[in-house]
Scaffold this motif. Structure first.
Motif, PDB file in Angstrom:
ATOM      1  N   THR B  28      43.500  43.160  31.913  1.00 13.96           N
ATOM      2  CA  THR B  28      42.831  43.696  33.316  1.00 13.96           C
ATOM      3  C   THR B  28      43.963  43.814  34.055  1.00 13.96           C
ATOM      4  O   THR B  28      45.574  43.280  33.982  1.00 13.96           O
ATOM      5  N   LEU B  29      44.022  44.233  35.253  1.00  9.53           N
ATOM      6  CA  LEU B  29      44.555  44.524  36.720  1.00  9.53           C
ATOM      7  C   LEU B  29      45.296  43.171  36.707  1.00  9.53           C
ATOM      8  O   LEU B  29      45.956  43.004  37.044  1.00  9.53           O
ATOM      9  N   PHE B  30      43.961  42.528  36.944  1.00  7.13           N
ATOM     10  CA  PHE B  30      44.626  40.933  37.399  1.00  7.13           C
ATOM     11  C   PHE B  30      45.226  39.717  37.008  1.00  7.13           C
ATOM     12  O   PHE B  30      46.286  38.993  37.280  1.00  7.13           O
ATOM     13  N   GLU B  31      45.389  40.591  35.080  1.00  6.64           N
ATOM     14  CA  GLU B  31      46.390  39.960  34.384  1.00  6.64           C
ATOM     15  C   GLU B  31      47.282  39.963  34.199  1.00  6.64           C
ATOM     16  O   GLU B  31      48.489  39.371  34.267  1.00  6.64           O
ATOM     17  N   LEU B  35      50.986  38.503  35.509  1.00  6.97           N
ATOM     18  CA  LEU B  35      51.716  37.959  34.758  1.00  6.97           C
ATOM     19  C   LEU B  35      53.238  38.345  35.341  1.00  6.97           C
ATOM     20  O   LEU B  35      54.767  38.163  35.251  1.00  6.97           O
ATOM     21  N   THR B  38      54.790  35.681  37.803  1.00  8.47           N
ATOM     22  CA  THR B  38      54.620  34.385  37.703  1.00  8.47           C
ATOM     23  C   THR B  38      55.663  34.460  35.805  1.00  8.47           C
ATOM     24  O   THR B  38      56.622  33.503  36.371  1.00  8.47           O
ATOM     25  N   ARG B  46      48.274  44.334  44.047  1.00  8.15           N
ATOM     26  CA  ARG B  46      48.068  44.994  42.562  1.00  8.15           C
ATOM     27  C   ARG B  46      47.495  46.251  43.056  1.00  8.15           C
ATOM     28  O   ARG B  46      47.868  46.742  42.331  1.00  8.15           O
ATOM     29  N   ARG B  69      32.125  45.007  31.878  1.00 11.09           N
ATOM     30  CA  ARG B  69      32.732  45.645  33.381  1.00 11.09           C
ATOM     31  C   ARG B  69      33.672  45.534  33.314  1.00 11.09           C
ATOM     32  O   ARG B  69      34.349  46.296  34.502  1.00 11.09           O
ATOM     33  N   CYS B  70      34.448  45.400  32.133  1.00 13.56           N
ATOM     34  CA  CYS B  70      36.418  44.923  32.807  1.00 13.56           C
ATOM     35  C   CYS B  70      37.171  46.569  32.877  1.00 13.56           C
ATOM     36  O   CYS B  70      36.061  47.585  31.455  1.00 13.56           O
ATOM     37  N   LYS B  71      37.905  46.827  32.721  1.00 12.69           N
ATOM     38  CA  LYS B  71      38.619  47.986  32.379  1.00 12.69           C
ATOM     39  C   LYS B  71      40.075  47.425  32.357  1.00 12.69           C
ATOM     40  O   LYS B  71      40.636  46.554  32.628  1.00 12.69           O
ATOM     41  N   PHE B  72      40.412  47.396  30.327  1.00 15.54           N
ATOM     42  CA  PHE B  72      41.599  47.621  29.973  1.00 15.54           C
ATOM     43  C   PHE B  72      42.848  48.468  29.551  1.00 15.54           C
ATOM     44  O   PHE B  72      42.149  49.586  29.162  1.00 15.54           O
TER      45      PHE B  72
END
Lengths: 133, 95
Positions: B28-31, B35, B38, B46, B69-72
């Motif tokens: 996901t965008l969050f992951e 990465l 960190t 974002r 519900r997520c975009k990968f």
């Protein structure tokens, strides 16, 4: 000043209570009827007098677009601390919980993100001892 | 199309995004942002990463899939394979 309560919106309070207690392992703290809903909170059994998590009804029209947009990008709405992210990932996956992010070592911590089945993504994190940074 | 690929690769942040996507499963965008922050010390927003992903997706180097519900986001090596087929690098190294 102290943080004594935070909240997540949930689609169905009773289903949320079942997930947060039976699957995640939190304990019900308050369940006070207010109209058709309840003031429904859970706490960690590891700190029963610690911060409460309010399972708040998601009926407000702003909640759906807000959560849909954040879920699409994989953004969690709450974070819980665990001792071992990999062990929790294995335990919760065994209970049918879907992770959107597997245990990920980011140097100072290990984190993962799962779907709480109530409309939210939740991050679990285990910080590493400072010496291991 | 090849021009889009070279343009997409001509940026350190976008190359790091591809490194992270190539190394694992869909993210996901969050992951991806976590990465980059960190592991690579990148202090980017974002929104910026979202724009970079758009460039990579236009070039065909990233494909997305909606699960739940997520975009990968996934790395797609096909545009790079096309480049390798066009300029046969392996023949050159065998000389």
């Amino acid at each position: 000043m102290r943080i004594n309560l935070t909240s997540v919106f949930v689609d169905d309070q009773r289903a949320a209570l079942a997930f947060y207690t039976e699957v995640l392992g939190f304990t019900k703290r308050r369940d006070v009827p207010i109209g058709d809903d309840s003031w429904l909170t859970v706490v960690s059994p590891e700190s029963p007098d610690g911060p409460e998590l309010l399972l708040e009804p998601s009926g407000h029209p702003a909640v759906k677009p807000y959560r849909d947009a954040l879920a699409e990008d994989g953004i969690p709405l709450a974070q819980f601390a665990v001792d071992d992210v990999a062990a929790e990932h294995a335990r919760l996956t065994g209970r049918g919980v879907v992770f959107t992010q597997p245990p990920t070592d980011v140097g100072s911590a290990v984190m993962a993100v799962f779907d709480d089945t109530c409309g939210n993504l939740i991050q679990i994190v285990a910080e590493k001892p400072a010496a291991q940074h | 199309m090849v021009g889009d690929v070279f343009h997409a690769l001509d940026d350190r942040t976008r190359r790091l995004v591809l490194d992270e996507l190539a190394a694992g499963d869909g993210k996901t965008l969050f992951e991806i942002c976590a990465l980059l922050t960190t592991r690579h010390g990148l202090g980017v927003t974002r929104q910026t990463i979202s724009q970079h992903l758009g460039v990579l997706e236009s070039a065909g180097l990233v494909v997305t899939e909606r699960r739940g519900r997520c975009k990968f986001h996934y790395f797609n090596p096909e545009p790079l394979a096309e480049i390798a087929r066009r300029w046969h690098t392996e023949e050159r190294t065998q000389r």
